[in-house]
Design a protein around this motif. Structure first.
Motif, PDB file in Angstrom:
ATOM      1  N   VAL A 104       0.944  -1.073  -0.016  1.00 15.29           N
ATOM      2  CA  VAL A 104       0.118  -0.083   0.071  1.00 15.29           C
ATOM      3  C   VAL A 104       0.861   0.914  -0.113  1.00 15.29           C
ATOM      4  O   VAL A 104       1.800   1.331   0.692  1.00 15.29           O
ATOM      5  N   VAL A 105       0.506   2.229  -0.868  1.00 17.43           N
ATOM      6  CA  VAL A 105       0.988   3.671  -0.901  1.00 17.43           C
ATOM      7  C   VAL A 105       0.200   4.641  -0.423  1.00 17.43           C
ATOM      8  O   VAL A 105      -0.815   4.566  -1.071  1.00 17.43           O
ATOM      9  N   ILE A 106       0.405   5.274   0.578  1.00 16.91           N
ATOM     10  CA  ILE A 106      -0.486   6.371   0.970  1.00 16.91           C
ATOM     11  C   ILE A 106       0.190   7.683   0.444  1.00 16.91           C
ATOM     12  O   ILE A 106       1.350   8.172   0.741  1.00 16.91           O
ATOM     13  N   THR A 107      -0.547   8.250  -0.576  1.00 14.20           N
ATOM     14  CA  THR A 107      -0.160   9.354  -0.961  1.00 14.20           C
ATOM     15  C   THR A 107      -1.284  10.605  -1.170  1.00 14.20           C
ATOM     16  O   THR A 107      -2.504  10.341  -1.336  1.00 14.20           O
ATOM     17  N   VAL A 108      -0.444  11.786  -0.409  1.00 13.81           N
ATOM     18  CA  VAL A 108      -1.406  12.762  -0.441  1.00 13.81           C
ATOM     19  C   VAL A 108      -0.769  13.895  -1.148  1.00 13.81           C
ATOM     20  O   VAL A 108      -1.164  15.082  -0.876  1.00 13.81           O
ATOM     21  N   GLY A 109      -0.068  13.612  -2.377  1.00 12.20           N
ATOM     22  CA  GLY A 109       0.699  14.754  -2.785  1.00 12.20           C
ATOM     23  C   GLY A 109       1.843  14.292  -3.818  1.00 12.20           C
ATOM     24  O   GLY A 109       1.787  13.020  -4.073  1.00 12.20           O
ATOM     25  N   ALA A 110       2.786  15.122  -4.242  1.00 10.45           N
ATOM     26  CA  ALA A 110       3.626  14.785  -5.302  1.00 10.45           C
ATOM     27  C   ALA A 110       4.702  13.884  -4.820  1.00 10.45           C
ATOM     28  O   ALA A 110       5.022  12.815  -5.515  1.00 10.45           O
ATOM     29  N   PHE A 111       5.168  13.923  -3.568  1.00  7.26           N
ATOM     30  CA  PHE A 111       6.052  12.962  -3.095  1.00  7.26           C
ATOM     31  C   PHE A 111       5.394  11.651  -2.527  1.00  7.26           C
ATOM     32  O   PHE A 111       6.297  10.606  -2.778  1.00  7.26           O
ATOM     33  N   GLY A 112       4.361  11.590  -2.385  1.00  6.60           N
ATOM     34  CA  GLY A 112       3.614  10.330  -2.526  1.00  6.60           C
ATOM     35  C   GLY A 112       3.389   9.568  -3.796  1.00  6.60           C
ATOM     36  O   GLY A 112       3.952   8.367  -3.730  1.00  6.60           O
ATOM     37  N   ASP A 113       3.272  10.456  -4.514  1.00  4.19           N
ATOM     38  CA  ASP A 113       3.110   9.768  -6.234  1.00  4.19           C
ATOM     39  C   ASP A 113       4.439   9.413  -6.605  1.00  4.19           C
ATOM     40  O   ASP A 113       4.812   8.487  -7.144  1.00  4.19           O
ATOM     41  N   TYR A 114       5.703   9.917  -5.990  1.00  5.54           N
ATOM     42  CA  TYR A 114       6.844   9.732  -6.371  1.00  5.54           C
ATOM     43  C   TYR A 114       7.192   8.409  -5.678  1.00  5.54           C
ATOM     44  O   TYR A 114       7.899   7.469  -6.410  1.00  5.54           O
ATOM     45  N   PHE A 115       6.814   8.033  -4.507  1.00  8.63           N
ATOM     46  CA  PHE A 115       6.959   6.633  -3.866  1.00  8.63           C
ATOM     47  C   PHE A 115       6.441   5.717  -4.665  1.00  8.63           C
ATOM     48  O   PHE A 115       6.781   4.676  -4.924  1.00  8.63           O
TER      49      PHE A 115
ATOM     50  N   ALA B 198       3.852  -4.333   2.889  1.00  7.42           N
ATOM     51  CA  ALA B 198       4.535  -2.923   3.498  1.00  7.42           C
ATOM     52  C   ALA B 198       3.551  -1.773   3.129  1.00  7.42           C
ATOM     53  O   ALA B 198       2.875  -2.097   2.217  1.00  7.42           O
ATOM     54  N   VAL B 199       3.374  -1.117   4.147  1.00 11.01           N
ATOM     55  CA  VAL B 199       2.509   0.311   3.730  1.00 11.01           C
ATOM     56  C   VAL B 199       3.657   1.441   3.752  1.00 11.01           C
ATOM     57  O   VAL B 199       4.492   1.536   4.907  1.00 11.01           O
ATOM     58  N   PHE B 200       3.578   2.011   2.579  1.00  9.90           N
ATOM     59  CA  PHE B 200       4.677   3.349   2.287  1.00  9.90           C
ATOM     60  C   PHE B 200       3.721   4.458   2.823  1.00  9.90           C
ATOM     61  O   PHE B 200       2.698   4.606   2.165  1.00  9.90           O
ATOM     62  N   ALA B 201       4.316   5.485   3.510  1.00 11.53           N
ATOM     63  CA  ALA B 201       3.763   6.831   3.299  1.00 11.53           C
ATOM     64  C   ALA B 201       4.621   7.727   3.500  1.00 11.53           C
ATOM     65  O   ALA B 201       5.775   7.739   4.199  1.00 11.53           O
ATOM     66  N   THR B 202       4.324   9.089   3.284  1.00 10.14           N
ATOM     67  CA  THR B 202       5.033  10.225   3.408  1.00 10.14           C
ATOM     68  C   THR B 202       4.574  10.847   4.792  1.00 10.14           C
ATOM     69  O   THR B 202       3.523  11.054   5.000  1.00 10.14           O
ATOM     70  N   TYR B 203       5.580  11.256   5.478  1.00  8.44           N
ATOM     71  CA  TYR B 203       5.371  11.902   6.935  1.00  8.44           C
ATOM     72  C   TYR B 203       4.924  13.508   6.454  1.00  8.44           C
ATOM     73  O   TYR B 203       3.835  13.835   6.781  1.00  8.44           O
ATOM     74  N   ASN B 204       5.901  14.250   6.068  1.00  8.06           N
ATOM     75  CA  ASN B 204       5.602  15.616   5.720  1.00  8.06           C
ATOM     76  C   ASN B 204       5.694  15.865   4.222  1.00  8.06           C
ATOM     77  O   ASN B 204       6.528  15.903   3.378  1.00  8.06           O
ATOM     78  N   GLU B 205       4.445  15.911   3.530  1.00 11.23           N
ATOM     79  CA  GLU B 205       4.219  16.056   2.271  1.00 11.23           C
ATOM     80  C   GLU B 205       4.774  17.512   1.613  1.00 11.23           C
ATOM     81  O   GLU B 205       3.769  18.642   1.970  1.00 11.23           O
ATOM     82  N   THR B 206       5.781  17.719   1.260  1.00 13.40           N
ATOM     83  CA  THR B 206       6.341  19.065   0.772  1.00 13.40           C
ATOM     84  C   THR B 206       5.611  19.653  -0.383  1.00 13.40           C
ATOM     85  O   THR B 206       5.815  20.894  -0.205  1.00 13.40           O
TER      86      THR B 206
END
Lengths: 390, 390
Positions: free
Chosen positions: A81-92, A131-139
């Motif tokens: 799972v990738v949690i994406t809330v912006g550009a850097f989530g999309d990068y992941f 695995a679950v991937f997430a961005t802490y601070n979405e730049t």
């Protein structure tokens, strides 16, 4: 001649002490001097990660650190799972897709955070997540995801690893890797860490090491087992970014001087509130709610009727004030005010003042001084939290 | 207090001008300032590679550059040749094996070069080779492989790519990538390039780009197509090692100041001859023949009857002179005298003098002063070649 007032989301200004530390006499990485440097730099920075684990240092950017977290833990075809809330989530997401993973994307609108409840619901039908991937601070949006709560959701659901992109958060935002149950936490040097770009920092817990030991990663440079093996000797498998490691040691000196990392966190919190309250006082909208607002970067919506590109160009050209524009769907709609790393409340006052000056140059209708006053009010009412005001 | 006399194979001493350039105000990598810096740094360094191709900059060590050269050009199962004459050739082999390539290893004894004739013979029975990898300057033995002749052998044999690890050679040794027919040439910043570690430089010709375009590389960080795409805008796909790129620009200033890169090459040639003649005068054996001797590093056999570890430790402790020991099978049998990058004939005189002092401390039987005198003789007879002597 003129200072470059770099209020970007990173790279960020470098403290003089760090610059000077980086010009120490060059040393070989196979010497006792290096072993001492490595120990000092990696031991003292643990508090910033909130971990007792070793901090591994890779001579690379943050992207490589994200890729290392992927390539060492999961294999093509596996579900994640990738949690994406912006550009850097999309990068992941892009990195994971490049490696042929089966990606379940938990996607939020840009400017929103992912809550624990949402993750719990999302995970329910998924029974084979590695695995679950997430961005802490979405730049890209200035969102700070509630990773402590997200970690609970992951661990209540299954044995999947919880892997966090800490770039632009770590160094300015609270982080308790061990207590919160983050299995891998990675970051880069050039954001809140007060260093130039080129050093990746990675912490891995026992649970994640077990997974990594069983993984047949094909990457050579990003092979974390090899970094762990050498870290046991306080060295690195290949030539490390020695001058940046000298700088990292100086970063810990600065954090100590501030009174410890908790004071650094408080300073960022104060700067965040100063920026947010000043924009509210100017009736300029913020992209995110206060609840999930990043302590290191604030996304500000384009003031109504203003030509944003012209305004940002003008601030840069006339006042040497360097903000960042919006990315992707937010281009032209927001700009981003970085307040991380070597940045102080006085820098926020300066930047808000110059923003107001720029608005006047554009004959924008507002009450001059209102933004600065609001920022001052926050500053004055938070003096106890700001270590550098004696 | 005391200077660290770093006569290692790298990292090497950093010139003051480069150190200062690296402390320029930090800038964002998405600005016009960065575009100017990138253009300046990458254009001017082309002469050191002997190429008209773009020089791509990766924020990483030399190992990553080698891996990039592998992962972007060949795929698992494909047949390749790796020429290995020492530890760093073996390193290339390890990377290729990690990626599941079918490696034909042309292996020479440590201390010997690979000649064109040997490569011609080796290639004869091989009909399906996609690439030939070779080390230009083998850091572990001080061998400079005749890559111009090796390139001829490759191109006479087939259409295979000829890919060169230039780490520790490029910046001090002659390189004519375009003229010699090297398809990919990679190097790192911390050896002869006069920079701290953390920047990889890669040049790729049209023939290699065609292969890369058809390759389905899985690496994200090391995806050269993505670096090429951004290089067209004088930028990089992710945050670059900005301070090192500022330093790279200063490196070109220094090379210009020396009178152009041909003078830099001549200086290294003179230093090589000084070291070699001084050892001969001291009756201390060299590992390699003069014919293939590296201009940047010299491997010196342990003087008869001397405890090498004790001697090197003594030089370091008493005289702050830092040589490197031997690697792998040469451990205890040789030590390595680095004379690359920001190193001058005067530094060689100093190091040879201190070596002699150390030999006297160990009551080693030799004619004191003979080594220094031989080095002086070379220096004085080469004055015209050394730009800095006016």
């Amino acid at each position: 001649m003129y200072p470059n007032i770099l209020r970007h989301p990173g790279p960020t200004p470098i403290p003089k002490k760090v610059e000077l530390a980086m010009t120490e006499n060059m040393i070989s990485h196979r010497t006792e001097e290096f072993v001492r440097l490595y120990k000092d730099a990696t031991e003292r920075i643990k508090s910033v990660f909130g971990t007792k684990q070793d901090i591994l240092l890779l001579p690379s950017g943050g992207t490589a650190a994200l890729e290392a977290a992927v390539v060492n833990t999961v294999s093509p075809g596996e579900e994640i799972v990738v949690i994406t809330v912006g550009a850097f989530g999309d990068y992941f997401v892009s990195i994971c897709e490049k490696y042929g993973l089966h990606v379940h994307k938990l996607e939020k609108n840009w400017g929103e955070a992912c809550t624990k409840e949402e993750l719990v619901e999302f995970l329910k039908p998924l029974s084979n997540i590695k695995a679950v991937f997430a961005t802490y601070n979405e730049t890209s949006t200035g969102i700070l995801n509630p990773v402590k709560q997200l970690a609970e959701a992951v661990h209540e659901h299954s044995n999947a690893l919880f892997i966090i992109d800490g770039v632009s958060g770590i160094g300015g935002a609270p982080a308790e890797m061990d207590e919160w149950g983050i299995d891998i936490l990675v970051t880069g040097s050039q954001k809140a860490m007060m260093l130039p770009p080129g050093l990746a920092l990675i912490a891995v817990n026992e649970k994640a090491w077990k997974v990594i030991e069983d993984n047949s990663s094909t990457s050579y440079y990003l092979n974390l087992l090899s970094y762990r093996e050498w870290a046991a000797k306080s060295m690195t498998p290949n030539t490390p970014a020695i001058s940046l490691i000298m700088g990292l040691s100086a970063v810990s000196d600065l954090i100590e001087e501030e009174g410890g990392f908790s004071k650094t966190i408080e300073r960022h919190e104060v700067m965040k509130n100063m920026v947010r309250e000043s924009m509210k006082a100017l009736s300029i909208e913020l992209l995110t709610s206060d609840e999930y607002a990043s302590p290191t970067i604030t996304a500000i919506r384009t003031p109504e009727g203003l030509n944003l590109a012209a305004y940002l160009g003008h601030l840069k050209k006339k006042y040497h004030l360097d903000f960042a524009g919006g990315l992707g769907p937010l281009q032209g709609k927001i700009f981003r005010f970085g307040h991380m790393g070597y940045c102080f409340p006085s820098d926020v006052l300066q930047a808000v003042s110059l923003m107001e000056a720029g608005l006047q140059d554009f004959s924008y209708e507002f009450e001059p001084g209102a933004g600065v006053k609001a920022a001052q009010d926050v500053f004055l009412s938070s003096l106890k939290k700001v270590a550098y005001v004696k």
